[in-house]
Design a protein around this motif. Sequence first.
Motif, PDB file in Angstrom:
ATOM      1  N   LYS A 258       0.825  -1.205   0.000  1.00  0.00           N
ATOM      2  CA  LYS A 258       0.000   0.000   0.000  1.00  0.00           C
ATOM      3  C   LYS A 258       0.862   1.259   0.000  1.00  0.00           C
ATOM      4  O   LYS A 258       0.578   2.223  -0.721  1.00  0.00           O
ATOM      5  CB  LYS A 258      -0.923  -0.002   1.219  1.00  0.00           C
ATOM      6  CG  LYS A 258      -2.030  -1.027   1.154  1.00  0.00           C
ATOM      7  CD  LYS A 258      -2.819  -1.061   2.451  1.00  0.00           C
ATOM      8  CE  LYS A 258      -3.884  -2.139   2.421  1.00  0.00           C
ATOM      9  NZ  LYS A 258      -4.603  -2.248   3.716  1.00  0.00           N
TER      10      LYS A 258
ATOM     11  N   SER B 244      -8.610   1.676   6.723  1.00  0.00           N
ATOM     12  CA  SER B 244      -8.796   1.439   5.292  1.00  0.00           C
ATOM     13  C   SER B 244      -9.480   2.610   4.615  1.00  0.00           C
ATOM     14  O   SER B 244      -9.122   3.013   3.513  1.00  0.00           O
ATOM     15  CB  SER B 244      -9.610   0.160   5.084  1.00  0.00           C
ATOM     16  OG  SER B 244      -8.911  -0.961   5.555  1.00  0.00           O
ATOM     17  N   GLN B 245     -10.470   3.197   5.314  1.00  0.00           N
ATOM     18  CA  GLN B 245     -11.161   4.333   4.706  1.00  0.00           C
ATOM     19  C   GLN B 245     -10.240   5.535   4.547  1.00  0.00           C
ATOM     20  O   GLN B 245     -10.420   6.346   3.636  1.00  0.00           O
ATOM     21  CB  GLN B 245     -12.403   4.723   5.519  1.00  0.00           C
ATOM     22  CG  GLN B 245     -12.135   5.136   6.961  1.00  0.00           C
ATOM     23  CD  GLN B 245     -12.311   3.979   7.922  1.00  0.00           C
ATOM     24  OE1 GLN B 245     -12.046   2.834   7.571  1.00  0.00           O
ATOM     25  NE2 GLN B 245     -12.770   4.263   9.134  1.00  0.00           N
TER      26      GLN B 245
ATOM     27  N   TRP C 255      -8.399   5.085   1.179  1.00  0.00           N
ATOM     28  CA  TRP C 255      -9.245   5.463   0.040  1.00  0.00           C
ATOM     29  C   TRP C 255      -9.394   6.980  -0.037  1.00  0.00           C
ATOM     30  O   TRP C 255      -9.350   7.568  -1.127  1.00  0.00           O
ATOM     31  CB  TRP C 255     -10.607   4.800   0.148  1.00  0.00           C
ATOM     32  CG  TRP C 255     -10.579   3.338  -0.154  1.00  0.00           C
ATOM     33  CD1 TRP C 255     -10.745   2.309   0.722  1.00  0.00           C
ATOM     34  CD2 TRP C 255     -10.313   2.729  -1.424  1.00  0.00           C
ATOM     35  NE1 TRP C 255     -10.618   1.104   0.086  1.00  0.00           N
ATOM     36  CE2 TRP C 255     -10.355   1.318  -1.231  1.00  0.00           C
ATOM     37  CE3 TRP C 255     -10.049   3.225  -2.699  1.00  0.00           C
ATOM     38  CZ2 TRP C 255     -10.147   0.423  -2.271  1.00  0.00           C
ATOM     39  CZ3 TRP C 255      -9.847   2.326  -3.735  1.00  0.00           C
ATOM     40  CH2 TRP C 255      -9.898   0.957  -3.525  1.00  0.00           C
ATOM     41  N   LYS C 256      -9.553   7.620   1.119  1.00  0.00           N
ATOM     42  CA  LYS C 256      -9.684   9.078   1.128  1.00  0.00           C
ATOM     43  C   LYS C 256      -8.413   9.730   0.608  1.00  0.00           C
ATOM     44  O   LYS C 256      -8.456  10.725  -0.121  1.00  0.00           O
ATOM     45  CB  LYS C 256      -9.974   9.573   2.548  1.00  0.00           C
ATOM     46  CG  LYS C 256     -11.387   9.279   3.039  1.00  0.00           C
ATOM     47  CD  LYS C 256     -11.562   9.748   4.471  1.00  0.00           C
ATOM     48  CE  LYS C 256     -12.946   9.426   5.005  1.00  0.00           C
ATOM     49  NZ  LYS C 256     -13.099   9.800   6.434  1.00  0.00           N
TER      50      LYS C 256
ATOM     51  N   ARG D  91      -8.289   9.586  -3.127  1.00  0.00           N
ATOM     52  CA  ARG D  91      -9.119  10.651  -3.703  1.00  0.00           C
ATOM     53  C   ARG D  91      -8.456  12.007  -3.512  1.00  0.00           C
ATOM     54  O   ARG D  91      -8.580  12.893  -4.367  1.00  0.00           O
ATOM     55  CB  ARG D  91     -10.505  10.639  -3.050  1.00  0.00           C
ATOM     56  CG  ARG D  91     -11.346   9.432  -3.418  1.00  0.00           C
ATOM     57  CD  ARG D  91     -12.811   9.652  -3.071  1.00  0.00           C
ATOM     58  NE  ARG D  91     -13.007   9.857  -1.653  1.00  0.00           N
ATOM     59  CZ  ARG D  91     -13.247   8.878  -0.781  1.00  0.00           C
ATOM     60  NH1 ARG D  91     -13.303   7.625  -1.204  1.00  0.00           N
ATOM     61  NH2 ARG D  91     -13.440   9.145   0.494  1.00  0.00           N
TER      62      ARG D  91
END
Length: 236
Positions: free
Chosen positions: A139, A216-217, A220-221, A224
């Motif tokens: 990651k 995890s969120q 993703w943020k 973006r």
Amino acid sequence: MIQSFISVVIPVYNDLPALKEAVPLTLKMMDDVFSGFEIIIAEDASTDGSTECAASWQEKDSRIIHLHRDQRLGRGSALTTAALQAKGDIFCYFDVDLATDMSYLPQLIRAVTDGADIATGSRLLSDSNITRSLGREVKSRGYNWLVRFILRSRLKDHQCGFKAFNKDKLLSLLPEIKDTHWFWDTEVLVRAQRKGYVIEEIPVIWREGPGTTVKSQDIWKMGRSILNLWWKLHVP
């Protein structure tokens, strides 16, 4: 001994066990190497006892400042608030879990006293010594590749929580920084490069701790956020 006055910031959110270890270790390191310093505990509406722990340290040592907020506003926001209140010529911060070996702190700060505008620890240099899970390694490398590819950064590692700044240069940059959480580190480095700041990456020893507040969120943020920053930089 480094003569500049140093503001050291430890961002905290529900990190009581780590905070109990980090503060005395930081005090010892600073006393051994630096002639003048303050330690700012930027505590962001913790509910696990970190608030009380930070307050007790402030009562025991006048060099420790506890910045508390009743509402959680994000790690990046806490760092911005600390920078605006810091008294040091050099502003530095590191993660409360001390994942980065503290022995590199003098080298980090000396890079700024020697002329760099920003010095940042890097887990992706060939001389770095890193221990972390395969999933986190993938990651991290993927994220940093996207930052270099999309945002044209020249740096290897953007998210290592181990950075030092010429404070005046950082203050001139802060009005442009919009992110208030984990992407703050990347946005600072990308915008600093666009202004021509001198940034030095330092290889470090880094060990993944038993837990992390990066969810995890958040990943993703941050993905973006890369695209959002590209839009802000390139679209009028």
